[in-house]
Design an enzyme around this catalytic site. Structure first.
Site, PDB file in Angstrom:
ATOM      1  N   SER A 126      91.902  71.834   4.904  1.00 58.29           N
ATOM      2  CA  SER A 126      92.013  73.118   5.718  1.00 58.29           C
ATOM      3  C   SER A 126      93.473  72.983   6.582  1.00 58.29           C
ATOM      4  O   SER A 126      93.672  72.080   6.758  1.00 58.29           O
ATOM      5  CB  SER A 126      90.869  73.086   6.949  1.00 58.29           C
ATOM      6  OG  SER A 126      90.828  73.942   7.582  1.00 58.29           O
ATOM      7  N   GLU A 128      93.551  73.833   9.524  1.00 59.14           N
ATOM      8  CA  GLU A 128      93.130  73.404  10.705  1.00 59.14           C
ATOM      9  C   GLU A 128      93.798  72.019  10.974  1.00 59.14           C
ATOM     10  O   GLU A 128      93.952  71.714  12.145  1.00 59.14           O
ATOM     11  CB  GLU A 128      91.693  73.459  10.907  1.00 59.14           C
ATOM     12  CG  GLU A 128      91.121  74.921  11.096  1.00 59.14           C
ATOM     13  CD  GLU A 128      91.406  75.640  12.421  1.00 59.14           C
ATOM     14  OE1 GLU A 128      91.693  74.812  13.394  1.00 59.14           O
ATOM     15  OE2 GLU A 128      91.649  76.935  12.334  1.00 59.14           O
ATOM     16  N   TYR A 150      86.030  69.655  13.476  1.00 58.09           N
ATOM     17  CA  TYR A 150      86.239  69.990  11.866  1.00 58.09           C
ATOM     18  C   TYR A 150      87.562  69.673  11.488  1.00 58.09           C
ATOM     19  O   TYR A 150      87.643  68.933  10.290  1.00 58.09           O
ATOM     20  CB  TYR A 150      86.142  71.466  11.997  1.00 58.09           C
ATOM     21  CG  TYR A 150      86.458  72.262  10.580  1.00 58.09           C
ATOM     22  CD1 TYR A 150      85.725  71.955   9.615  1.00 58.09           C
ATOM     23  CD2 TYR A 150      87.590  72.900  10.470  1.00 58.09           C
ATOM     24  CE1 TYR A 150      86.113  72.430   8.306  1.00 58.09           C
ATOM     25  CE2 TYR A 150      87.798  73.438   9.266  1.00 58.09           C
ATOM     26  CZ  TYR A 150      87.099  73.413   8.203  1.00 58.09           C
ATOM     27  OH  TYR A 150      87.465  73.745   6.885  1.00 58.09           O
TER      28      TYR A 150
END
Length: 329
Positions: A126, A128, A150
Site C-alpha cells: 500500500s 500508506e 494498517y
C-alpha cells in the site's frame, strides 16, 4: 495446460476484478476467503463469475490449512489480497490488522518455500507505507513512514516478501498499490461514500454528505486497471517490486466536486465539513512515480482525474442496476 492462479481475498474488490482478468487470460482460478457466506459472494454472482471459479474457505492465518490448500491445487501463481484494507478499521483494531497482514504473508511464503513446485507470489502492499511524500512522487527509493497500524503492517509484509525473495530465491514481489477505486468499495471508503450519497441526492434525498479533511491529496486510480499490473508483475522477466499509481494527484475536494458535477449537482450545497471525521495522523499528500512500471511492465493508468469521476459514477449506476436485478430475480 491452463495456468492455475490462487487468490487469497477473492471476495474483496481486487479479488473480483483480478478473477475476471485471469479468466479472460484462460487461467483456472481458485478463490480463497476466510468466510464464504451469501453476502460475501454476492458480487461474484452479480458479475457472473461465481460458477467459473473454485471457491475455498480457508483462513490465511491457519498454516496447516494454507499448506493443504496449496498442496491440493498446485498453483502456478498466488496473489495475496487478503487482510484488512481499511486504515480507519486498523486504528480501532491494530492487533488483528498486524497479524492478519504479516502472519498471512509468512504462512503463504513458508509453504511456497518448502514446496517442490516453483510458485510465483504477489503481495498487495500500500501507498500508506510512505506516509507523506512531501511534494515528490514516491519511488522504491523513498523512505517508509507509516502513520497507522494498517501502514505499519504493510511495511512489515513488504520487507518479509523482500527477505524471502533475496534469502530463498523465490519469485515473490510486492505491488505498492496507490488508491484504486470502484463500485465494489465498501461504504467506509470515502470515494464510495461520496458517489453513493451524490446518487441518492440526485434521486431526491435531502441528506447532507459529511466529510473530514477535504484538503488531503491522493493518487486515485481505477481498480480494474490495477489488477492488470498485478498480472504483469508475475509475468515479468525478473521478480521486482513496483509502484502502481497514476502519477496524478488531486485533493478530496476536487474529486468530490468532479463527482457531483457528473450529476449536474453543486457540491457546495450538499457537502459539510465535519471535524470529528478528520483522521488523526492522516498524511496530507501521497502520490506515486509511474516511470518504472511504464518502462519495465509496459503498464500505465489511463483512468484518472475527471475521467475517474465519470467512471465511478457510471459504473456505480451500472452496478446498482445489476445488484437490483439479482435481488428481484
Amino acid at each position: 495446460m491452463k495456468k492455475c492462479s490462487l487468490i487469497f481475498g477473492i471476495t474483496g474488490q481486487d479479488g473480483l476484478y483480478l478473477s475476471q482478468y485471469l479468466l479472460s487470460k484462460g487461467h483456472k482460478v481458485i478463490g480463497v476467503s476466510r468466510n464464504l457466506d451469501v453476502v460475501s459472494t454476492n458480487n461474484l454472482k452479480i458479475f457472473g463469475i461465481i460458477d467459473k471459479i473454485t471457491l475455498i474457505a480457508t483462513d490465511v492465518l491457519d498454516l496447516v490449512g494454507v499448506c493443504k490448500l496449496i498442496e491440493s491445487y498446485l498453483p502456478d501463481e498466488i496473489y495475496n489480497l487478503s487482510g484488512n484494507s481499511s486504515v480507519s478499521l486498523s486504528i480501532s483494531d491494530p492487533r488483528s490488522t498486524f497479524e492478519g497482514v504479516t502472519l498471512g504473508v509468512i504462512n503463504i511464503l513458508e509453504v511456497v518455500r518448502t514446496s517442490q513446485r516453483e510458485i510465483k507470489f504477489f503481495n498487495a502492499s500500500s501507498s500508506e507505507c510512505f506516509g507523506q511524500t512531501n511534494g515528490e512522487p514516491a519511488t522504491l527509493k523513498s523512505p517508509f513512514y507509516p502513520r497507522s497500524p494498517y501502514a505499519v503492517s504493510k511495511v512489515g509484509a513488504f520487507y518479509i516478501v523482500k527477505l524471502y525473495r533475496e534469502l530463498y530465491d523465490i519469485y515473490a514481489v510486492s505491488g505498492i498499490l496507490f488508491n484504486h477505486e470502484s463500485p465494489l468499495r465498501k461504504q467506509n471508503f470515502v470515494t464510495k461514500k461520496i458517489v453513493s450519497s451524490a446518487l441518492r441526492i440526485k434521486s431526491g434525498s435531502d441528506e447532507v454528505l459529511e466529510l473530514g479533511n477535504l484538503s488531503i491529496r491522493r493518487d486515485w486510480g481505477w481498480a480494474p486497471e490495477y489488477v492488470e499490473a498485478m498480472y504483469l508483475m508475475l509475468n515479468n522477466k525478473t521478480p521486482n517490486d513496483h509502484i502502481i499509481a497514476t502519477g496524478h494527484v488531486q485533493s478530496l475536494k476536487q474529486l468530490t466536486m468532479q463527482i457531483f458535477s457528473e450529476l449536474d449537482l453543486d457540491w457546495s450545497k450538499y457537502v459539510k465539513h465535519q471535524s470529528v471525521l478528520v483522521r488523526k495522523n492522516d498524511p496530507e499528500e501521497i502520490f506515486g512515480d509511474t516511470e518504472l512500471a511504464r518502462n519495465e511492465l509496459g503498464w500505465e493508468a489511463k483512468c484518472k482525474g475527471d475521467f475517474l469521476a465519470n467512471k465511478l459514477v457510471e459504473e456505480e449506476i451500472s452496478y446498482n442496476y445489476l445488484r437490483n436485478q439479482m435481488t428481484s430475480d
